[in-house]
Design a protein around this motif. Structure first.
Motif, PDB file in Angstrom:
ATOM      1  N   ARG A 117       0.830  -1.209   0.000  1.00 20.60           N
ATOM      2  CA  ARG A 117       0.000   0.000   0.000  1.00 20.60           C
ATOM      3  C   ARG A 117       0.863   1.256   0.000  1.00 20.60           C
ATOM      4  O   ARG A 117       0.534   2.249  -0.660  1.00 20.60           O
ATOM      5  N   LEU A 118       1.961   1.230   0.739  1.00 16.40           N
ATOM      6  CA  LEU A 118       2.848   2.395   0.785  1.00 16.40           C
ATOM      7  C   LEU A 118       3.425   2.694  -0.598  1.00 16.40           C
ATOM      8  O   LEU A 118       3.430   3.848  -1.049  1.00 16.40           O
ATOM      9  N   ILE A 119       3.901   1.664  -1.289  1.00 17.32           N
ATOM     10  CA  ILE A 119       4.458   1.856  -2.628  1.00 17.32           C
ATOM     11  C   ILE A 119       3.381   2.370  -3.571  1.00 17.32           C
ATOM     12  O   ILE A 119       3.603   3.290  -4.362  1.00 17.32           O
ATOM     13  N   TRP A 120       2.175   1.797  -3.489  1.00 19.09           N
ATOM     14  CA  TRP A 120       1.047   2.213  -4.333  1.00 19.09           C
ATOM     15  C   TRP A 120       0.733   3.694  -4.118  1.00 19.09           C
ATOM     16  O   TRP A 120       0.370   4.415  -5.046  1.00 19.09           O
ATOM     17  N   ALA A 121       0.872   4.163  -2.862  1.00 15.63           N
ATOM     18  CA  ALA A 121       0.529   5.544  -2.524  1.00 15.63           C
ATOM     19  C   ALA A 121       1.678   6.520  -2.732  1.00 15.63           C
ATOM     20  O   ALA A 121       1.567   7.696  -2.392  1.00 15.63           O
ATOM     21  N   GLY A 122       2.811   6.044  -3.281  1.00 18.43           N
ATOM     22  CA  GLY A 122       3.918   6.938  -3.598  1.00 18.43           C
ATOM     23  C   GLY A 122       4.976   7.071  -2.521  1.00 18.43           C
ATOM     24  O   GLY A 122       5.799   7.987  -2.578  1.00 18.43           O
ATOM     25  N   PHE A 123       4.991   6.156  -1.557  1.00 14.73           N
ATOM     26  CA  PHE A 123       5.988   6.214  -0.490  1.00 14.73           C
ATOM     27  C   PHE A 123       7.270   5.497  -0.899  1.00 14.73           C
ATOM     28  O   PHE A 123       7.240   4.530  -1.673  1.00 14.73           O
ATOM     29  N   GLY A 124       8.378   5.987  -0.354  1.00 13.47           N
ATOM     30  CA  GLY A 124       9.667   5.329  -0.493  1.00 13.47           C
ATOM     31  C   GLY A 124      10.269   5.142   0.888  1.00 13.47           C
ATOM     32  O   GLY A 124      10.013   5.933   1.801  1.00 13.47           O
ATOM     33  N   PRO A 125      11.087   4.106   1.085  1.00 12.62           N
ATOM     34  CA  PRO A 125      11.648   3.826   2.417  1.00 12.62           C
ATOM     35  C   PRO A 125      12.837   4.732   2.747  1.00 12.62           C
ATOM     36  O   PRO A 125      13.807   4.809   1.994  1.00 12.62           O
ATOM     37  N   ILE A 132       8.389   7.700   3.397  1.00 11.16           N
ATOM     38  CA  ILE A 132       8.089   9.103   3.122  1.00 11.16           C
ATOM     39  C   ILE A 132       7.430   9.220   1.747  1.00 11.16           C
ATOM     40  O   ILE A 132       7.745   8.469   0.824  1.00 11.16           O
ATOM     41  N   ALA A 133       6.485  10.176   1.634  1.00  5.51           N
ATOM     42  CA  ALA A 133       5.825  10.444   0.349  1.00  5.51           C
ATOM     43  C   ALA A 133       5.604  11.936   0.204  1.00  5.51           C
ATOM     44  O   ALA A 133       5.376  12.642   1.200  1.00  5.51           O
ATOM     45  N   PRO A 134       5.670  12.457  -1.023  1.00  9.08           N
ATOM     46  CA  PRO A 134       5.444  13.897  -1.225  1.00  9.08           C
ATOM     47  C   PRO A 134       3.985  14.268  -1.018  1.00  9.08           C
ATOM     48  O   PRO A 134       3.074  13.508  -1.342  1.00  9.08           O
ATOM     49  N   GLY A 135       3.772  15.481  -0.453  1.00  7.32           N
ATOM     50  CA  GLY A 135       2.420  15.996  -0.283  1.00  7.32           C
ATOM     51  C   GLY A 135       1.725  15.443   0.939  1.00  7.32           C
ATOM     52  O   GLY A 135       2.327  14.798   1.807  1.00  7.32           O
ATOM     53  N   ASP A 136       0.432  15.714   1.023  1.00  6.81           N
ATOM     54  CA  ASP A 136      -0.397  15.226   2.127  1.00  6.81           C
ATOM     55  C   ASP A 136      -1.172  14.007   1.647  1.00  6.81           C
ATOM     56  O   ASP A 136      -2.119  14.125   0.864  1.00  6.81           O
ATOM     57  N   ILE A 167      16.045  11.612  -1.424  1.00  2.00           N
ATOM     58  CA  ILE A 167      15.182  11.084  -2.485  1.00  2.00           C
ATOM     59  C   ILE A 167      15.920  10.013  -3.286  1.00  2.00           C
ATOM     60  O   ILE A 167      15.345   8.994  -3.680  1.00  2.00           O
ATOM     61  N   GLY A 168      17.219  10.235  -3.518  1.00  2.94           N
ATOM     62  CA  GLY A 168      18.001   9.232  -4.235  1.00  2.94           C
ATOM     63  C   GLY A 168      18.075   7.913  -3.499  1.00  2.94           C
ATOM     64  O   GLY A 168      18.140   6.853  -4.121  1.00  2.94           O
TER      65      GLY A 168
END
Length: 267
Positions: A117-125, A132-136, A167-168
């Motif tokens: 779900r985290l990856i689907w929602a744009g999160f990275g470890p 962490i993911a950009p935005g709210d 980010i990298g």
């Protein structure tokens, strides 16, 4: 392309919002155009029913397939990503959503589900148990049903944090960039996919490939992306080609679709 991905593309472009169920024969005829066998189509439809992505509806001696609440949400998400949110995040504020979790080792299924779900929602470890993911990001979409042990924060970067380095580490930007470039090599030409039998096949292939890329794109802020980032150009190519393919794709679909009203949506 995975048959399930092609089926979802077809449903999103030609079935979603129409209140209909589609016969298995129509799916078989449509997907033969992109090289998916009848056996693969039938087995994929069955698996999607078992996963709650489709439901069966009998009419006479024929079996039809309709959308479920789960597949409706998936198709809404795909529509938003393709046509509304876009691939460029040029938001002025530098806000991020952080999710921290500490789940027992015995909760293997929950850990796998949460990471998916985290990856689907744009999160990275960022590190073990912190993503962490950009935005709210709406946390309900990510942590619903997982249970205790998950914490959500909204944050802004502060000195001395090197966001480019962060980010990298959290995202495979190079790999994502290569996928956009490969998309452009395949589609940014006068006559793409000349071997395809018709524009329905081209449209299904185009949108399926595009969705697979943008669902892996976390839409990082433009300020942190390379100056020659290929996503925006790839998006323009996708939209222009879809508009070009759509008239014939709609015509063919109208000819092959065997449908009945979806009784669940009518009730």
């Amino acid at each position: 392309m995975r048959p399930q991905s092609v089926i979802l593309t077809f449903l999103g472009d030609h079935v979603f919002g129409r209140g209909i169920c589609v016969s298995s024969g129509s799916f078989i005829e449509a997907f033969a155009r992109v090289g998916i066998s009848e056996e693969a189509t039938r087995s994929t439809l069955t698996r999607m029913v078992n996963r709650g992505l489709l439901r069966r509806q009998r009419a006479g001696r024929r079996m039809y397939f309709g959308l479920t609440p789960l597949s409706t949400e998936v198709l809404k998400d795909g529509e938003r990503r393709i046509w509304h949110s876009g691939v460029v995040n040029d938001a002025g504020e530098d806000r991020w959503t952080l999710v921290g979790f500490s789940l027992p080792e015995s909760w293997q299924r929950q850990r796998h589900e949460l990471r998916s779900r985290l990856i689907w929602a744009g999160f990275g470890p960022l590190q073990n148990g912190l993503w962490i993911a950009p935005g709210d990001v709406d946390p309900a979409r990510v942590i619903d049903g997982i249970g205790a042990g998950v914490k959500v924060f909204s944050a802004e970067p502060r000195h001395p944090t090197d966001m480019h380095a962060l980010i990298g580490d959290a995202y495979d930007l190079a790999g994502l960039g290569r996928r956009y470039e490969a998309f452009l090599r395949r589609w940014d030409r006068a006559d793409p996919e000349v071997a395809a039998p018709d524009d329905l096949a081209r449209s299904l292939t185009l949108l399926t490939e595009w969705l697979q890329i943008i669902r892996a794109d976390p839409r990082l802020p433009l300020r942190y992306l390379p100056h020659d980032w290929p996503a925006e150009k790839a998006q323009r190519v996708c939209h222009v080609l879809h508009e070009r393919f759509q008239p014939e794709a709609v015509e063919i679909t109208a000819r092959i679709l065997d449908t009945v009203p979806d009784v669940c949506q009518q009730s």
